[in-house]
Design an enzyme around this catalytic site. Sequence first.
Site, mmCIF file in Angstrom:
data_model
loop_
_atom_site.group_PDB
_atom_site.id
_atom_site.type_symbol
_atom_site.label_atom_id
_atom_site.label_comp_id
_atom_site.label_asym_id
_atom_site.label_seq_id
_atom_site.Cartn_x
_atom_site.Cartn_y
_atom_site.Cartn_z
ATOM 1 N N GLU A 246 -5.992 26.769 -3.809
ATOM 2 C CA GLU A 246 -6.645 25.859 -3.568
ATOM 3 C C GLU A 246 -5.875 24.343 -4.288
ATOM 4 O O GLU A 246 -5.815 23.541 -3.615
ATOM 5 C CB GLU A 246 -8.089 25.789 -4.551
ATOM 6 C CG GLU A 246 -8.879 24.522 -4.210
ATOM 7 C CD GLU A 246 -10.243 24.911 -4.631
ATOM 8 O OE1 GLU A 246 -10.996 25.840 -4.350
ATOM 9 O OE2 GLU A 246 -10.494 24.127 -5.690
ATOM 10 N N ARG B 48 -2.073 -10.919 7.380
ATOM 11 C CA ARG B 48 -2.927 -11.679 6.492
ATOM 12 C C ARG B 48 -2.080 -12.935 5.747
ATOM 13 O O ARG B 48 -1.007 -12.530 5.024
ATOM 14 C CB ARG B 48 -3.522 -10.964 5.624
ATOM 15 C CG ARG B 48 -4.275 -11.616 4.320
ATOM 16 C CD ARG B 48 -5.688 -12.319 4.726
ATOM 17 N NE ARG B 48 -6.237 -12.640 3.584
ATOM 18 C CZ ARG B 48 -6.953 -13.777 3.827
ATOM 19 N NH1 ARG B 48 -7.109 -14.557 4.570
ATOM 20 N NH2 ARG B 48 -7.264 -14.308 2.394
ATOM 21 N N GLN C 232 5.667 -10.936 -3.950
ATOM 22 C CA GLN C 232 6.193 -9.506 -4.729
ATOM 23 C C GLN C 232 5.105 -8.634 -5.300
ATOM 24 O O GLN C 232 4.973 -7.504 -5.291
ATOM 25 C CB GLN C 232 7.097 -10.039 -5.825
ATOM 26 C CG GLN C 232 8.062 -8.963 -5.972
ATOM 27 C CD GLN C 232 9.359 -9.368 -6.979
ATOM 28 O OE1 GLN C 232 8.996 -10.263 -8.083
ATOM 29 N NE2 GLN C 232 10.486 -8.807 -6.794
#
Lengths: 378, 88
Positions: A243, A269, A280
Amino acid sequence: MDLFAPDDVQLALRQKIRDFAVETFVDDRGNVSEQDLRKLWKSCGDAGLLGLLAPKSLGGSARTIHTCIHALEALGEDCPENGLTLAVNGFLWAVCTPLLTFASEDQKTRYLPELISGEKIGCFALSEMDSGSDALALQATAQTTEAGYVLNGEKAWVGMAPLADMAIVLAKTDPSKGPWGLSAFIVERTDAGVTFGRPMEKTGLETSFFGEIHLKDCHISPDRRLGPEGAGQSLFSSTMEWERAFIFASHVGTMARQLTECTNHARSRETYGKPIIGYQSVSNRLADMRVRLETSRLLLHRAAILKDQGQTIPQESAMNKLHISEAFAASSLDALRIFGARGYLAGTNQDQDFRDSAGGVIYSGTSDIQRQIISRLL
Amino acid sequence: MEHQQSDKAQLVPITSYLSKSCFDGETVDPTQDLIMSGALDSLAVMQFTAFLETHFAIKIPAQDITIAVFETPLTVSNYITQRQKEAV
């Protein structure tokens, strides 16, 4: 160079799973009923996702672990329901593997075909309200009777328990022997004395129902014991290794999807007359997300190859759980920052991933527990 | 007699490993109880199993990791002997 690039078979499987995910999962967040989830689960069975590990004689496709990881990673890339992908991974690593490892031939034949097809749902009931991180301090008991065993106790935080038809339950058969006195059992929903609780409301992962299992004088026959009496600790260790190593396989795919979404958004955008990728502070976040994705993939695929070689990997498994869960949480927060207010709106991928990823540093053993395991094994 | 000598030789690496890894260098007796001492917790038993598999070139199935096998160094040794015979 991609050291773990898929071969032709793996590539075809990845594409098949991605097509399945695009066709199957519609944006219906927060409105998934038990009926809807059962239907989605069956569709996962029909797509072969639940049978990746099982032999063909039981309805599975007997894939290598590495091929299985490719398929699960592909699922995460196009399935926005992180709860459901967690549930699929939980089934494969915490229900299917203990059955394949510890079940008798009769038990395998009785349970696995219906679980693999998605007609029935299974769960792994280990945790209790007061034994989360200290999992083997559980209090549920299984007393021997003339007719088999009688189980008593309360299990908590069990993934998919509210819908489960059967559960693998860990309980004490010899309380005087500590973890060596634990055994595993198969309990069915229709057994007298067992109640599977309602879904617990939680922060995210809405499409993986968590719930309790109440055992009160639940009588079961001896053929429901999974593995030898006293093998509960071994089943726990074996299951946790699988798991923790691989339960984040689909979330690594999700991290790849996040990076693509964030990169595209940062290129389109604009603020102050230029795309935000030119700043940056934004590009640094994208770079960090890329590094987290790459390191997560490296750990995941390396562990898969080691398991295909038959190796035992307790330390690698803990490192996978620690690193990938933390990476997913950190990248989800970065994605939220990159999308700004848009990403904070309910129902967006960024909002969903942010809430879903928070659970990852807790379930299957917290990050603190993974660090303890890693340092113990140095 | 040869069988007994073989088992005794087999016990040495087992007790040496346990002494070093689980009992802080204390001498470990072949009939010493490994379970009630708490020395073999879930992680320690995984490491011990990995050592046994490597040192004796055997595979120990997860179903066999029970108290019956790991109760004492002697029961571990007997189990290894049995596994080696089965492998022949």
